[in-house]
Design a protein around this motif. Structure first.
Motif, PDB file in Angstrom:
ATOM      1  N   PHE A 198     -15.862 -19.712  85.203  1.00  0.00           N
ATOM      2  CA  PHE A 198     -15.080 -20.908  85.536  1.00  0.00           C
ATOM      3  C   PHE A 198     -14.442 -20.711  86.912  1.00  0.00           C
ATOM      4  N   PRO A 199     -14.382 -21.771  87.719  1.00  0.00           N
ATOM      5  CA  PRO A 199     -13.760 -21.677  89.049  1.00  0.00           C
ATOM      6  C   PRO A 199     -12.238 -21.603  88.941  1.00  0.00           C
ATOM      7  N   CYS A 200     -11.617 -21.244  90.031  1.00  0.00           N
ATOM      8  CA  CYS A 200     -10.150 -21.118  90.057  1.00  0.00           C
ATOM      9  C   CYS A 200      -9.494 -22.452  90.419  1.00  0.00           C
ATOM     10  N   ASN A 201      -9.822 -23.489  89.680  1.00  0.00           N
ATOM     11  CA  ASN A 201      -9.242 -24.802  89.998  1.00  0.00           C
ATOM     12  C   ASN A 201      -8.427 -25.372  88.848  1.00  0.00           C
ATOM     13  N   PHE A 202      -8.017 -24.507  87.918  1.00  0.00           N
ATOM     14  CA  PHE A 202      -7.166 -24.943  86.818  1.00  0.00           C
ATOM     15  C   PHE A 202      -5.698 -24.775  87.213  1.00  0.00           C
ATOM     16  N   SER A 203      -4.848 -25.637  86.701  1.00  0.00           N
ATOM     17  CA  SER A 203      -3.406 -25.456  86.896  1.00  0.00           C
ATOM     18  C   SER A 203      -2.951 -24.307  86.009  1.00  0.00           C
ATOM     19  N   SER A 204      -1.773 -23.767  86.288  1.00  0.00           N
ATOM     20  CA  SER A 204      -1.234 -22.680  85.469  1.00  0.00           C
ATOM     21  C   SER A 204      -1.107 -23.116  84.019  1.00  0.00           C
ATOM     22  N   GLU A 205      -0.634 -24.329  83.811  1.00  0.00           N
ATOM     23  CA  GLU A 205      -0.449 -24.833  82.447  1.00  0.00           C
ATOM     24  C   GLU A 205      -1.791 -24.922  81.721  1.00  0.00           C
ATOM     25  N   GLU A 206      -2.833 -25.355  82.414  1.00  0.00           N
ATOM     26  CA  GLU A 206      -4.157 -25.450  81.793  1.00  0.00           C
ATOM     27  C   GLU A 206      -4.686 -24.077  81.398  1.00  0.00           C
ATOM     28  N   ILE A 207      -4.445 -23.087  82.247  1.00  0.00           N
ATOM     29  CA  ILE A 207      -4.916 -21.740  81.927  1.00  0.00           C
ATOM     30  C   ILE A 207      -4.218 -21.206  80.690  1.00  0.00           C
ATOM     31  N   PHE A 208      -2.926 -21.473  80.569  1.00  0.00           N
ATOM     32  CA  PHE A 208      -2.201 -21.044  79.377  1.00  0.00           C
ATOM     33  C   PHE A 208      -2.749 -21.742  78.133  1.00  0.00           C
ATOM     34  N   ARG A 209      -2.858 -23.065  78.184  1.00  0.00           N
ATOM     35  CA  ARG A 209      -3.221 -23.842  76.996  1.00  0.00           C
ATOM     36  C   ARG A 209      -4.697 -23.693  76.611  1.00  0.00           C
ATOM     37  N   LYS A 210      -5.581 -23.618  77.612  1.00  0.00           N
ATOM     38  CA  LYS A 210      -7.019 -23.640  77.339  1.00  0.00           C
ATOM     39  C   LYS A 210      -7.660 -22.257  77.262  1.00  0.00           C
ATOM     40  N   PHE A 211      -6.998 -21.253  77.834  1.00  0.00           N
ATOM     41  CA  PHE A 211      -7.617 -19.928  77.870  1.00  0.00           C
ATOM     42  C   PHE A 211      -6.773 -18.847  77.180  1.00  0.00           C
ATOM     43  N   TYR A 212      -5.605 -18.541  77.744  1.00  0.00           N
ATOM     44  CA  TYR A 212      -4.803 -17.435  77.201  1.00  0.00           C
ATOM     45  C   TYR A 212      -4.565 -17.566  75.691  1.00  0.00           C
ATOM     46  N   LEU A 213      -4.297 -18.765  75.232  1.00  0.00           N
ATOM     47  CA  LEU A 213      -3.939 -18.952  73.825  1.00  0.00           C
ATOM     48  C   LEU A 213      -5.148 -19.022  72.893  1.00  0.00           C
ATOM     49  N   ASN A 214      -6.356 -18.967  73.451  1.00  0.00           N
ATOM     50  CA  ASN A 214      -7.556 -19.095  72.628  1.00  0.00           C
ATOM     51  C   ASN A 214      -8.465 -17.873  72.652  1.00  0.00           C
ATOM     52  N   VAL A 215      -8.016 -16.793  73.288  1.00  0.00           N
ATOM     53  CA  VAL A 215      -8.840 -15.581  73.347  1.00  0.00           C
ATOM     54  C   VAL A 215      -8.135 -14.439  72.616  1.00  0.00           C
ATOM     55  N   ASP A 216      -8.818 -13.292  72.547  1.00  0.00           N
ATOM     56  CA  ASP A 216      -8.306 -12.164  71.757  1.00  0.00           C
ATOM     57  C   ASP A 216      -7.832 -10.984  72.598  1.00  0.00           C
ATOM     58  N   LEU A 217      -8.385 -10.840  73.803  1.00  0.00           N
ATOM     59  CA  LEU A 217      -8.067  -9.673  74.624  1.00  0.00           C
ATOM     60  C   LEU A 217      -8.185 -10.033  76.098  1.00  0.00           C
ATOM     61  N   PHE A 218      -7.217  -9.584  76.896  1.00  0.00           N
ATOM     62  CA  PHE A 218      -7.235  -9.807  78.341  1.00  0.00           C
ATOM     63  C   PHE A 218      -7.683  -8.520  79.017  1.00  0.00           C
ATOM     64  N   VAL A 219      -8.742  -8.600  79.838  1.00  0.00           N
ATOM     65  CA  VAL A 219      -9.276  -7.417  80.516  1.00  0.00           C
ATOM     66  C   VAL A 219      -9.134  -7.606  82.020  1.00  0.00           C
ATOM     67  N   PHE A 220      -8.410  -6.680  82.642  1.00  0.00           N
ATOM     68  CA  PHE A 220      -8.077  -6.813  84.062  1.00  0.00           C
ATOM     69  C   PHE A 220      -8.201  -5.437  84.737  1.00  0.00           C
ATOM     70  N   PRO A 221      -9.442  -4.995  85.023  1.00  0.00           N
ATOM     71  CA  PRO A 221      -9.670  -3.650  85.581  1.00  0.00           C
ATOM     72  C   PRO A 221      -9.489  -3.598  87.093  1.00  0.00           C
ATOM     73  N   THR A 222      -8.313  -3.922  87.554  1.00  0.00           N
ATOM     74  CA  THR A 222      -8.043  -4.098  88.983  1.00  0.00           C
ATOM     75  C   THR A 222      -8.158  -2.810  89.796  1.00  0.00           C
ATOM     76  N   HIS A 223      -8.668  -2.958  91.022  1.00  0.00           N
ATOM     77  CA  HIS A 223      -8.752  -1.841  91.961  1.00  0.00           C
ATOM     78  C   HIS A 223      -7.476  -1.727  92.793  1.00  0.00           C
ATOM     79  N   VAL A 224      -7.003  -2.873  93.291  1.00  0.00           N
ATOM     80  CA  VAL A 224      -5.840  -2.897  94.183  1.00  0.00           C
ATOM     81  C   VAL A 224      -4.921  -4.038  93.775  1.00  0.00           C
TER      82      VAL A 224
END
Length: 340
Positions: A198-224
Motif C-alpha cells: 500500500f502507498p503512503c497516502n493514508f491519513s494517520s487516523e486511517e492507518i490506525f483504524r484500517k491497519f493497526y487495529l486489524n493485524v496481529d504483529l508489527f514488524v519494523f526491522p529498521t537500520h537507522v
C-alpha cells in the motif's frame, strides 16, 4: 534553499514577518514564554523570551550533517544561554549523541538536559469502536504482519520481504501488509497472494483504524532511526513489536513483554554520513544477519503461538495516566518547567 535565500534582505524581512504572525502570542499563559520552530535552522539572534529545545537527535541541530567547529560553537552559545531553560532529548540515546558531538563542552548545558519521551494517546481505546475492516478482514483467520515506514530501504522492508518468502513456505496461515514507498521493481520480486503493498497516502487516523487495529504483529526491522514513532503507534494500539536494537528501540521495547528484538549490523549512534553505510545497504541487497535473525524470531513466534494469548494491555497501558509514553507524563514534565 533557505540558507541561500537568507542572503536576500527583502526575503528575510518577509519570512520574519510571516513567522511573527504564525507564532504570535495567544492568551495570558504564553505571556512570558513563546514557542518557536526553526526547522533545523538557527535564528540570527536569541528569542527575547525564555525557551526550551525539544530534540530527537543532536544532528537535527545541524540539518543531519556533520557540523563544523564554528557551527558547534554557535549552537553551544544558544544551548548554554540562560534563556534556554531546558534541553529535552526524546531518549537517552539522543543524550549520547549530544555528548558525542559536543564532547567536553557538553558540561556547559548538561544540567539543563532532561529526557522527555514523545507521547501518544491510548489509540486502542480511542479507535477500537471505529475499526475499519474494509482492507484487512479478520475472517480469514490468518496471522497478519504489518510494516509501516515511508523509506522502505532504511526501515528494513527489504529484509522483511526476503524473510517472508521463507515464512510463507513454512506457514500457510500468515500474510504481510506493507505501507511504504516500495518501488515496482522491488514489488515484482516478491509477488505473492500473501503480500499486500500500500502507498503512503493514508491519513494517520486511517492507518490506525484500517491497519493497526486489524493485524496481529508489527514488524519494523529498521537500520537507522532517530527514535521510531511508528513503534509507539503500534504499541498504542495493543500490538506487540519485532524490531532491531537501533538507537532508542531498547528504551521502547522490553523483550518478551511488549515485543522482541532481532539482530542486525547496528550503525553508530551518530551515523548520518552516507560513507558510513554498508555497500549492501546502498545496493539494496538485504542484510543477511538481519534476514536470518528475522526468520528465526518470526518462526519461533509463529511455531509457539506466542500471539494467541498475547495481552494487548501490556502494550497500550504505556499510554495511560502518567505511564512512560503518556500525554500525562509529558505534561507533568512540561508543567514543572514552565511553572518554575
Amino acid at each position: 534553499i533557505y540558507h541561500n535565500l537568507k542572503k536576500i534582505p527583502l526575503l528575510v524581512d518577509l519570512i520574519n514577518k510571516i513567522q511573527k504572525q504564525l507564532f504570535k502570542e495567544n492568551g495570558k499563559n504564553l505571556k512570558e514564554i513563546y514557542s518557536y520552530f526553526y526547522s533545523q535552522i538557527f535564528p540570527d539572534k536569541l528569542p527575547d523570551k525564555s525557551f526550551v529545545v525539544d530534540i530527537e537527535h543532536a544532528n537535527a541541530l545541524f540539518d543531519f550533517s556533520n557540523p563544523s567547529e564554528l557551527q558547534k560553537q554557535n549552537c553551544l552559545k544558544i544551548l548554554a544561554n540562560t534563556k534556554c531553560l531546558k534541553l529535552l532529548p526524546w531518549s537517552y540515546a539522543a543524550v549520547k549523541t549530544l555528548k558525542n558531538i559536543f564532547g567536553d563542552d557538553y558540561y556547559k548545558f548538561e544540567k539543563k538536559v532532561e529526557v522527555m519521551y514523545p507521547a501518544l494517546q491510548n489509540n486502542y481505546k480511542l479507535y477500537l469502536k471505529f475499526a475499519d475492516s474494509s482492507i484487512i478482514s479478520k475472517d480469514n483467520k490468518k496471522i497478519k504482519l504489518l510494516f509501516v515506514g515511508k523509506d522502505y530501504k532504511r526501515k528494513g522492508a527489504l529484509e522483511l520481504l526476503d524473510t517472508f518468502k521463507i515464512l510463507e513456505k513454512r506457514f500457510t496461515n500468515v500474510e504481510l501488509y506493507l505501507i511504504s514507498n516500495v518501488p515496482d521493481f522491488i514489488k515484482e520480486k516478491y509477488i505473492s497472494e500473501n503480500v499486500h503493498f500500500f502507498p503512503c497516502n493514508f491519513s494517520s487516523e486511517e492507518i490506525f483504524r484500517k491497519f493497526y487495529l486489524n493485524v496481529d504483529l508489527f514488524v519494523f526491522p529498521t537500520h537507522v532511526d532517530t527514535f521510531g514513532m511508528v513503534l509507539l503507534e503500534a504499541l498504542s494500539c495493543g500490538l506487540p513489536v519485532v524490531t532491531t536494537r537501533q538507537f532508542a528501540c531498547e528504551e521502547i521495547i522490553t523483550e518478551n513483554q511488549n515485543g522482541w528484538f532481532v539482530e542486525s549490523n547496528v550503525l553508530p549512534l551518530n551515523t548520518f554520513n552516507i560513507s558510513e553505510i554498508s555497500n549492501d545497504y546502498l545496493k539494496q541487497v538485504p542484510e543477511k544477519l538481519l534476514t536470518d535473525s528475522l526468520v528465526v524470531k518470526l518462526s519461533d513466534i509463529l511455531e509457539k503461538g506466542l500471539l494467541n494469548n498475547f495481552n494487548k494491555e501490556v502494550c497500550y497501558k504505556l499510554f495511560d495516566g502518567t505511564e512512560k509514553f503518556s500525554i500525562g507524563k509529558r505534561n507533568l514534565i512540561l508543567s514543572k518547567i514552565y511553572n518554575e
